[in-house]
Design a protein around this motif. Structure first.
Motif, PDB file in Angstrom:
ATOM      1  N   ASP A 189      -3.763  33.790   3.759  1.00  0.00           N
ATOM      2  CA  ASP A 189      -3.397  35.136   3.886  1.00  0.00           C
ATOM      3  C   ASP A 189      -3.718  35.919   2.554  1.00  0.00           C
ATOM      4  O   ASP A 189      -3.939  37.023   2.654  1.00  0.00           O
ATOM      5  N   ALA A 190      -3.433  35.037   1.255  1.00  0.00           N
ATOM      6  CA  ALA A 190      -3.695  36.019   0.241  1.00  0.00           C
ATOM      7  C   ALA A 190      -5.111  36.253   0.032  1.00  0.00           C
ATOM      8  O   ALA A 190      -5.540  37.297  -0.648  1.00  0.00           O
ATOM      9  N   LEU A 191      -6.047  35.512   0.565  1.00  0.00           N
ATOM     10  CA  LEU A 191      -7.217  35.816   0.214  1.00  0.00           C
ATOM     11  C   LEU A 191      -7.810  37.005   1.074  1.00  0.00           C
ATOM     12  O   LEU A 191      -8.751  37.753   0.704  1.00  0.00           O
ATOM     13  N   LYS A 192      -7.345  37.525   1.995  1.00  0.00           N
ATOM     14  CA  LYS A 192      -7.349  38.701   2.917  1.00  0.00           C
ATOM     15  C   LYS A 192      -7.262  39.679   1.986  1.00  0.00           C
ATOM     16  O   LYS A 192      -8.091  40.925   2.337  1.00  0.00           O
ATOM     17  N   GLU A 193      -6.631  39.720   1.020  1.00  0.00           N
ATOM     18  CA  GLU A 193      -6.323  40.866  -0.029  1.00  0.00           C
ATOM     19  C   GLU A 193      -7.593  41.187  -0.577  1.00  0.00           C
ATOM     20  O   GLU A 193      -7.681  42.135  -1.183  1.00  0.00           O
ATOM     21  N   TYR A 194      -8.408  39.998  -0.734  1.00  0.00           N
ATOM     22  CA  TYR A 194      -9.813  40.187  -1.660  1.00  0.00           C
ATOM     23  C   TYR A 194     -11.060  40.446  -0.555  1.00  0.00           C
ATOM     24  O   TYR A 194     -12.029  40.255  -0.810  1.00  0.00           O
ATOM     25  N   GLY A 195     -10.669  40.500   0.829  1.00  0.00           N
ATOM     26  CA  GLY A 195     -11.530  40.829   1.715  1.00  0.00           C
ATOM     27  C   GLY A 195     -11.984  39.645   2.339  1.00  0.00           C
ATOM     28  O   GLY A 195     -13.002  39.741   3.167  1.00  0.00           O
ATOM     29  N   ILE A 196     -11.695  38.408   2.103  1.00  0.00           N
ATOM     30  CA  ILE A 196     -12.197  37.279   2.609  1.00  0.00           C
ATOM     31  C   ILE A 196     -11.671  36.612   3.757  1.00  0.00           C
ATOM     32  O   ILE A 196     -10.314  36.594   3.726  1.00  0.00           O
ATOM     33  N   HIS A 197     -12.236  36.498   5.011  1.00  0.00           N
ATOM     34  CA  HIS A 197     -11.819  36.157   6.094  1.00  0.00           C
ATOM     35  C   HIS A 197     -12.185  34.585   6.469  1.00  0.00           C
ATOM     36  O   HIS A 197     -13.164  34.439   6.191  1.00  0.00           O
ATOM     37  N   LEU A 371     -28.818  32.306   5.088  1.00  0.00           N
ATOM     38  CA  LEU A 371     -28.117  33.018   4.060  1.00  0.00           C
ATOM     39  C   LEU A 371     -27.819  34.633   4.527  1.00  0.00           C
ATOM     40  O   LEU A 371     -26.758  35.031   4.253  1.00  0.00           O
ATOM     41  N   ARG A 372     -28.730  34.970   5.199  1.00  0.00           N
ATOM     42  CA  ARG A 372     -28.251  36.464   5.668  1.00  0.00           C
ATOM     43  C   ARG A 372     -27.248  36.389   6.799  1.00  0.00           C
ATOM     44  O   ARG A 372     -26.522  37.400   7.011  1.00  0.00           O
ATOM     45  N   SER A 373     -27.321  35.320   7.658  1.00  0.00           N
ATOM     46  CA  SER A 373     -26.409  35.154   8.845  1.00  0.00           C
ATOM     47  C   SER A 373     -25.020  34.954   8.422  1.00  0.00           C
ATOM     48  O   SER A 373     -23.759  35.392   9.065  1.00  0.00           O
ATOM     49  N   VAL A 374     -24.940  34.278   7.402  1.00  0.00           N
ATOM     50  CA  VAL A 374     -23.508  33.634   6.853  1.00  0.00           C
ATOM     51  C   VAL A 374     -22.525  34.776   6.089  1.00  0.00           C
ATOM     52  O   VAL A 374     -21.534  34.723   6.231  1.00  0.00           O
ATOM     53  N   LEU A 375     -23.465  35.557   4.934  1.00  0.00           N
ATOM     54  CA  LEU A 375     -22.594  36.251   4.095  1.00  0.00           C
ATOM     55  C   LEU A 375     -21.843  37.525   4.659  1.00  0.00           C
ATOM     56  O   LEU A 375     -20.625  37.338   4.265  1.00  0.00           O
ATOM     57  N   PRO A 376     -22.125  38.384   5.864  1.00  0.00           N
ATOM     58  CA  PRO A 376     -21.201  39.061   6.039  1.00  0.00           C
ATOM     59  C   PRO A 376     -19.911  38.614   6.801  1.00  0.00           C
ATOM     60  O   PRO A 376     -19.016  39.209   6.761  1.00  0.00           O
ATOM     61  N   GLY A 377     -20.096  37.495   7.445  1.00  0.00           N
ATOM     62  CA  GLY A 377     -18.984  36.979   8.024  1.00  0.00           C
ATOM     63  C   GLY A 377     -17.831  36.463   6.939  1.00  0.00           C
ATOM     64  O   GLY A 377     -16.649  36.696   7.571  1.00  0.00           O
ATOM     65  N   PHE A 378     -18.152  36.256   5.927  1.00  0.00           N
ATOM     66  CA  PHE A 378     -17.144  35.862   4.790  1.00  0.00           C
ATOM     67  C   PHE A 378     -16.043  37.149   4.578  1.00  0.00           C
ATOM     68  O   PHE A 378     -15.146  36.919   3.927  1.00  0.00           O
ATOM     69  N   PHE A 379     -16.807  38.358   4.929  1.00  0.00           N
ATOM     70  CA  PHE A 379     -16.074  39.465   4.628  1.00  0.00           C
ATOM     71  C   PHE A 379     -15.508  40.181   5.877  1.00  0.00           C
ATOM     72  O   PHE A 379     -15.297  41.465   5.943  1.00  0.00           O
ATOM     73  N   GLY A 380     -15.375  39.413   6.833  1.00  0.00           N
ATOM     74  CA  GLY A 380     -15.018  39.895   8.334  1.00  0.00           C
ATOM     75  C   GLY A 380     -15.857  40.376   8.930  1.00  0.00           C
ATOM     76  O   GLY A 380     -15.678  41.395   9.732  1.00  0.00           O
ATOM     77  N   LYS A 381     -17.457  40.522   8.651  1.00  0.00           N
ATOM     78  CA  LYS A 381     -18.141  41.573   9.380  1.00  0.00           C
ATOM     79  C   LYS A 381     -19.074  40.712  10.344  1.00  0.00           C
ATOM     80  O   LYS A 381     -20.300  40.919  10.240  1.00  0.00           O
ATOM     81  N   ASP A 382     -18.453  39.954  11.052  1.00  0.00           N
ATOM     82  CA  ASP A 382     -19.188  38.791  11.834  1.00  0.00           C
ATOM     83  C   ASP A 382     -20.178  39.818  13.086  1.00  0.00           C
ATOM     84  O   ASP A 382     -21.330  39.179  13.156  1.00  0.00           O
ATOM     85  N   GLU A 383     -19.699  40.820  13.360  1.00  0.00           N
ATOM     86  CA  GLU A 383     -20.299  41.658  14.541  1.00  0.00           C
ATOM     87  C   GLU A 383     -21.296  42.534  13.893  1.00  0.00           C
ATOM     88  O   GLU A 383     -22.041  43.171  14.388  1.00  0.00           O
ATOM     89  N   SER A 384     -21.368  42.723  12.759  1.00  0.00           N
ATOM     90  CA  SER A 384     -22.589  43.721  11.968  1.00  0.00           C
ATOM     91  C   SER A 384     -23.570  43.179  11.941  1.00  0.00           C
ATOM     92  O   SER A 384     -23.997  41.942  11.906  1.00  0.00           O
TER      93      SER A 384
END
Length: 483
Positions: A189-197, A371-384
């Motif tokens: 939960d604390a990681l979400k404050e840094y934008g990590i999901h 690398l292109r496919s996984v990076l957005p997901g770390f920041f909660g942008k899976d659908e982008s």
């Protein structure tokens, strides 16, 4: 492990024992090396005939060796030999993160070497990072190298990895109270404050980011001005082989045969990292190259720019796909440019023959796509959609069978020659910024006959290490464990 385990082991054994060859003449274009420094193709009109020291390699390690020799001896003369352009190896191609891996490695190191040696290694890597900051200050390279003092956020995607990390930190702090409070543990939960999901947990620790190519080339330029009669740099001058003449009447008994002719030297120092096995065949199997993939991706305005405050490492349990033969090696590393917002993102998901390789003349399309496919997901942008790819390239690191650098005099059993003037500081297992500077300083001082009791003993080329830890068997086991 896949059912074809025997086949995998045979393939890996062949790969780690292969000749890495010379650095390839036409490597992929590294974003870090743009624009090229004005010294990128520097060489003398004719190759010098003799020098006191010949250093092979012009990255951060070669720089440290040269700087230390020149500062520690009033008359010593040095030539740096580089197969390609200046700083065109791992320093100018991989990483850029000034961070140690003290926490996640401590428990493993303590089990093998004991808590005292493991603590020495931890303190050495942290001291090395301090010295990197000192180098930047000394040569007024803050602006040019875009250095940032920040915190690294180590992110753990699985509970297994996170629990092992926390246990390692607890043991580190218990054994070495002076290293307490380096790490701040965070839950998911604390990681979400840094934008990590999507992560289980993580930890913050002091770190930094830097543009290594710009730092190294600036320091080299300053050294050439300061020592114009004692230092030469010969780029585009690959060393093909080294010979020793025991009957030589002078101190310069070594002959380095290069593409531009021979050069005689009293001492030869290898700062050749993943390419070391080419000139030192007896090290093949004990060490091996590892090809890393790097990308620069532009997230646009989809995430905030945290480059002043945070860099990232994403840890996951290594994966193996039996159908494709591709392995995920358990770590992605990420930094962000304060100026552009671009992400510098690297990590491996590739077949073993693509990774245990010294060929940086191409970059694997699958690795870049991954690398292109996984990076957005770390920041909660899976659908982008994928973020814009600004650049992609590959770079060759050096790995040892026991996961530690090699620093010191090369015994005849490894050099194949009877002389006592061959030295090495190489193979940093993906953590060059936490090891190179002081390893280079240490080997330079050793070559001058000075004591370096501050260098961890486990880095040295002792007989026990050569027999039990620095072996082909250990290299194969370390790689197959990730399949």
């Amino acid at each position: 492990m896949a059912s074809n385990k025997k086949c995998d082991i045979e393939q890996i054994t062949k790969l780690v024992n292969a000749d890495p060859g010379l650095p390839r003449e036409s490597p992929t274009s590294s974003y870090w090396q743009q624009p090229p420094h004005f010294l990128s193709n520097i060489q003398s009109p004719t190759l010098p005939k003799e020098k006191d020291y010949a250093i092979i390699g012009s990255g951060i390690t070669g720089l440290s060796i040269a700087k230390t020799l020149l500062a520690s001896h009033p008359t010593v003369k040095i030539t740096i030999l580089e197969a390609r352009t200046l700083c065109s190896g791992a320093t100018g191609r991989n990483g850029g993160q000034m961070a140690a891996n003290v926490g996640e490695e401590y428990s493993h190191l303590a089990t093998i070497y004991g808590s005292e040696m493991a603590g020495n290694i931890a303190k050495f890597t942290l001291k090395n990072l301090e010295c990197m900051r000192g180098l930047i200050e000394e040569f007024d390279a803050k602006e040019s190298s875009e250095v940032q003092e920040l915190r690294k956020l180590r992110v753990f995607m699985t509970g297994e990895k996170f629990e092992a990390f926390k246990e390692s930190i607890e043991k580190l702090e218990g054994d070495h109270p002076s290293l307490k409070e380096i790490y701040s543990i965070l839950d998911g939960d604390a990681l979400k404050e840094y934008g990590i999901h999507g992560a289980v947990g993580g930890a913050l620790l002091p770190a930094g980011t830097v543009w290594p190519y710009r730092l190294v080339t600036k320091v080299f330029a300053d050294l050439l001005k300061k020592y114009p009669d004692r230092l030469t740099i010969e780029t585009n001058t690959p060393v093909k082989n080294v010979e020793y003449d025991a009957a030589c009447a002078t101190q310069n008994a070594y002959t380095l045969h290069t593409s531009r002719g021979p050069l005689r030297a009293g001492n030869v120092i290898y700062a050749t990292n993943g390419y070391t096995g080419h000139l030192l065949p007896r090290l093949r199997g004990r060490i091996h190259p590892f090809k890393g993939t790097m990308t620069v991706q532009d997230p646009g305005h989809s995430v905030s720019n945290q480059g002043e405050n945070i860099s990232w490492g994403f840890h996951y349990t290594p994966t193996y796909d039996a159908a494709t033969g591709r392995s995920g090696y358990g770590l992605y590393y990420l930094g962000q440019s304060v100026k552009t917002g671009y992400f510098y993102f690297g990590g491996e998901d590739a077949r073993v023959d693509e990774t245990v390789s010294a060929d940086d003349s191409f970059v694997g399309e699958h690795s870049v796509a991954h690398l292109r496919s996984v990076l957005p997901g770390f920041f909660g942008k899976d659908e982008s959609p994928h973020w814009k790819l600004v650049s992609s390239w590959s770079g060759i690191m050096g790995f040892s069978s026991d996961g530690l650098p090699l620093v010191g005099r090369l015994p005849s059993s490894l050099s194949g020659r009877s002389g006592q003037g061959e030295w090495i500081a190489a193979v940093f297992n993906g953590y060059g910024m936490a090891n190179c500077l002081l390893s280079g300083e240490a080997v330079a001082l050793m070559a001058l006959g000075k004591s370096v009791d501050w260098l961890p003993g486990a880095y040295r080329l002792g007989e026990e290490r050569l027999k039990s830890a620095l072996t082909e068997r250990e290299s194969v086991q370390a790689l197959t464990a990730k399949l």
